[in-house]
Scaffold this motif. Structure first.
Motif, PDB file in Angstrom:
ATOM      1  N   ARG A 187      15.465   0.704  -2.894  1.00 11.97           N
ATOM      2  CA  ARG A 187      14.341  -0.121  -3.490  1.00 11.97           C
ATOM      3  C   ARG A 187      13.722  -1.268  -2.575  1.00 11.97           C
ATOM      4  O   ARG A 187      12.358  -1.239  -2.421  1.00 11.97           O
ATOM      5  N   GLN A 188      14.560  -1.787  -1.795  1.00 12.83           N
ATOM      6  CA  GLN A 188      13.917  -2.882  -0.931  1.00 12.83           C
ATOM      7  C   GLN A 188      13.142  -1.968   0.325  1.00 12.83           C
ATOM      8  O   GLN A 188      12.044  -2.461   0.673  1.00 12.83           O
ATOM      9  N   ALA A 189      13.601  -0.916   0.779  1.00 13.56           N
ATOM     10  CA  ALA A 189      13.072  -0.305   1.867  1.00 13.56           C
ATOM     11  C   ALA A 189      11.814   0.493   1.574  1.00 13.56           C
ATOM     12  O   ALA A 189      10.694   0.195   2.210  1.00 13.56           O
ATOM     13  N   TYR A 190      11.474   0.727  -0.074  1.00 14.98           N
ATOM     14  CA  TYR A 190      10.269   1.049  -0.504  1.00 14.98           C
ATOM     15  C   TYR A 190       9.426   0.109  -0.619  1.00 14.98           C
ATOM     16  O   TYR A 190       8.063  -0.005  -0.090  1.00 14.98           O
ATOM     17  N   GLN A 191       9.748  -1.078  -1.102  1.00 11.64           N
ATOM     18  CA  GLN A 191       8.923  -2.307  -1.092  1.00 11.64           C
ATOM     19  C   GLN A 191       8.194  -2.866   0.289  1.00 11.64           C
ATOM     20  O   GLN A 191       7.098  -3.293   0.423  1.00 11.64           O
ATOM     21  N   GLU A 192       9.266  -2.667   1.414  1.00  6.51           N
ATOM     22  CA  GLU A 192       8.843  -3.038   2.850  1.00  6.51           C
ATOM     23  C   GLU A 192       7.680  -1.958   3.197  1.00  6.51           C
ATOM     24  O   GLU A 192       6.647  -2.360   3.793  1.00  6.51           O
ATOM     25  N   ALA A 193       8.123  -0.627   3.054  1.00  3.81           N
ATOM     26  CA  ALA A 193       7.107   0.313   3.398  1.00  3.81           C
ATOM     27  C   ALA A 193       5.953   0.391   2.657  1.00  3.81           C
ATOM     28  O   ALA A 193       4.707   0.351   3.350  1.00  3.81           O
ATOM     29  N   ASP A 194       5.716  -0.235   1.375  1.00  7.51           N
ATOM     30  CA  ASP A 194       4.410  -0.562   0.724  1.00  7.51           C
ATOM     31  C   ASP A 194       3.708  -1.648   1.263  1.00  7.51           C
ATOM     32  O   ASP A 194       2.512  -1.642   1.154  1.00  7.51           O
ATOM     33  N   ILE A 195       4.581  -2.431   1.642  1.00  8.71           N
ATOM     34  CA  ILE A 195       3.871  -3.743   2.217  1.00  8.71           C
ATOM     35  C   ILE A 195       3.191  -3.459   3.541  1.00  8.71           C
ATOM     36  O   ILE A 195       2.075  -3.905   3.492  1.00  8.71           O
ATOM     37  N   SER A 196       3.972  -2.738   4.560  1.00  8.77           N
ATOM     38  CA  SER A 196       3.421  -2.207   5.838  1.00  8.77           C
ATOM     39  C   SER A 196       1.962  -1.411   5.548  1.00  8.77           C
ATOM     40  O   SER A 196       1.140  -1.365   6.212  1.00  8.77           O
ATOM     41  N   LEU A 197       2.025  -0.581   4.461  1.00  3.83           N
ATOM     42  CA  LEU A 197       0.904   0.276   4.102  1.00  3.83           C
ATOM     43  C   LEU A 197      -0.443  -0.448   3.630  1.00  3.83           C
ATOM     44  O   LEU A 197      -1.409  -0.434   4.132  1.00  3.83           O
ATOM     45  N   ALA A 198      -0.145  -1.608   2.908  1.00  6.16           N
ATOM     46  CA  ALA A 198      -1.259  -2.565   2.422  1.00  6.16           C
ATOM     47  C   ALA A 198      -1.737  -3.106   3.710  1.00  6.16           C
ATOM     48  O   ALA A 198      -2.938  -3.448   3.699  1.00  6.16           O
ATOM     49  N   ASN A 199      -0.832  -3.541   4.698  1.00 10.89           N
ATOM     50  CA  ASN A 199      -1.220  -4.474   5.866  1.00 10.89           C
ATOM     51  C   ASN A 199      -1.982  -3.601   6.831  1.00 10.89           C
ATOM     52  O   ASN A 199      -3.165  -4.018   7.316  1.00 10.89           O
ATOM     53  N   ALA A 200      -1.702  -2.234   6.843  1.00 13.68           N
ATOM     54  CA  ALA A 200      -2.520  -1.321   7.666  1.00 13.68           C
ATOM     55  C   ALA A 200      -3.882  -0.989   7.105  1.00 13.68           C
ATOM     56  O   ALA A 200      -4.983  -1.009   7.802  1.00 13.68           O
ATOM     57  N   ARG A 201      -3.869  -1.111   5.813  1.00  6.74           N
ATOM     58  CA  ARG A 201      -5.321  -0.658   5.167  1.00  6.74           C
ATOM     59  C   ARG A 201      -6.030  -2.006   5.173  1.00  6.74           C
ATOM     60  O   ARG A 201      -7.466  -1.966   5.506  1.00  6.74           O
ATOM     61  N   GLN A 202      -5.520  -3.252   5.082  1.00 12.69           N
ATOM     62  CA  GLN A 202      -6.279  -4.489   5.436  1.00 12.69           C
ATOM     63  C   GLN A 202      -6.825  -4.530   6.742  1.00 12.69           C
ATOM     64  O   GLN A 202      -7.702  -5.250   6.925  1.00 12.69           O
TER      65      GLN A 202
END
Length: 408
Positions: A187-202
């Motif tokens: 779950r932690q790995a998924y949350q970190e990956a989701d944060i990285s995705l949001a950062n790339a979009r921003q």
């Protein structure tokens, strides 16, 4: 015999001399009579001539008293199209005039710059074009866009993998096959990956890049609002950076009229005060209100900056145009006011044509305030006096060519 001949010859000579003298005196008489009338001493003749001069002077003075009087019948006045106006009191404002300039509305002016470095591939607008909000102005090929897009795609894949791993670990944990620790780590790995995705979009959103993968390395310069291209510094094949001034866009449906006010007039120029902005070169005038008065004085002008926001739907008020700005200071009643058309310049003096029984009489006046096509008469005219208004210039021309030349 010789003596008799000598006597006869002498008598003939005397007779001839006498006749010649009479003839000469007869020729001088008319001139003598014109110079001095018979029966009057020379002194009296001179006195009479002086009296003639005096009478001529009186006659000349009488003619001066007639100057400025134009004898016209009612039919002639109607035929000439001369209209009358009556001097009357009128509510008028005192105004202060300033020299100003039309400028861009800085609240609706944008300097469009690329947010990434690259090479210009397309320029889709020209100088002076009207553009809509969201319209593409130019396209730039950028390696930076390629890197950011690759980062976004990698983040998307990592997030998808982390999501699948989380689903599997959750199922194993619920079936009591794996430990809860494995599920929590997934779950932690998924949350970190989701944060990285949001950062790339921003990152892509921050520079205004298209998020779609099909856009490739293309970066599009977009118009931020409906406006006009007033400056263009971009060409195909040109290398640009984040600091390159590509376009200047301005919404010309609204402009500023700006002017400077010295400290002595600042009390009269306040926010909300009514103004009239006029452009002599255009023959145009518009009403407005003071929207801003600067708190600081300019270092060189020692004047506060003041602006008036003007609607400009037809684009007539072009930035850079010099204008005259009249600020309404106070209102009061003018005891005598006339239409401006009633005032003419006669012998370099403001004058009006007063209606009388014979026609019109020129009257010099002293002018005061001007507002709305009317002018205040300070001296020279009483309220209730009828004067020539429209067509008064015809009366001025009737005074004669010499008066017209002095008026000019």
């Amino acid at each position: 015999m010789n003596n008799k001949r000598s006597m006869a010859t002498a008598l003939a000579v005397v007779a001839l001399i006498g006749l010649g003298s009479l003839a000469l005196n007869g020729r001088e008489l008319p001139f003598a009579a014109e110079a001095q009338p018979a029966g009057k001493p020379a002194g009296e003749a001179d006195h009479g001539h002086a009296e003639g001069k005096g009478q001529g002077g009186d006659a000349e003075e009488g003619s001066h008293e007639e100057e400025g009087q134009l004898a016209l019948t009612t039919q002639q006045i109607d035929a000439a199209g001369i209209e009358l106006a009556t001097a009357a009191p009128r509510l008028m404002s005192t105004s202060i005039s300033f020299a100003g300039e039309i400028r861009f509305d800085e609240d609706r002016t944008s300097h469009v710059v690329p947010r990434v470095a690259g090479i210009v591939e397309q320029v889709k607008v020209e100088l002076g074009d009207s553009v809509k909000k969201g319209q593409v102005l130019a396209v730039i090929a950028s390696q930076q866009i390629t890197d950011l897009r690759s980062e976004l795609e990698a983040a998307q894949r990592r997030t998808e993998l982390a999501r699948l791993t989380l689903q599997r670990e959750k199922k194993l944990w619920e079936d009591r096959i794996s430990a809860e620790q494995d599920y929590l780590l997934a779950r932690q790995a998924y949350q970190e990956a989701d944060i990285s995705l949001a950062n790339a979009r921003q990152k892509l959103n921050a520079i205004g890049a298209n998020l779609k993968a099909a856009a490739g390395n293309r970066y599009e310069l977009i118009a931020p609002f409906d406006s006009v291209v007033v400056e263009k510094h971009l060409g195909i094949g040109e290398v640009v950076s984040e600091s390159t001034a590509a376009f200047t866009l301005s919404d010309l449906t609204r402009v500023w009229a700006t002017f400077g006010v010295t400290p002595k007039d600042l009390k009269q120029v306040v926010v909300g005060r009514a103004v009239k902005v006029s452009a002599p070169d255009l023959g145009a005038q518009v009403d407005g209100r003071v929207s801003y008065v600067g708190s600081l004085l300019g270092e060189q002008t020692r004047a506060a900056s003041v602006r008036v926001v003007l609607a400009n739907p037809d684009g007539a008020w072009r930035p850079g145009l010099f204008v005259s700005i009249d600020v309404t200071a106070q209102q009061g009643t003018a005891q005598v006011a006339l239409p401006e058309a009633a005032v003419q310049t006669v012998e370099d003096k403001p004058s009006v044509f007063v209606r009388n029984d014979e026609g019109f009489q020129v009257q010099t006046v002293t002018l005061g305030r001007r507002e709305g096509g009317y002018v205040e008469i300070l001296q020279g005219l009483d309220a209730g006096t009828p004067v020539a208004a429209a067509g008064s210039f015809i009366l001025k021309s009737e005074l004669g060519k010499s008066s017209a030349e002095h008026a000019h």
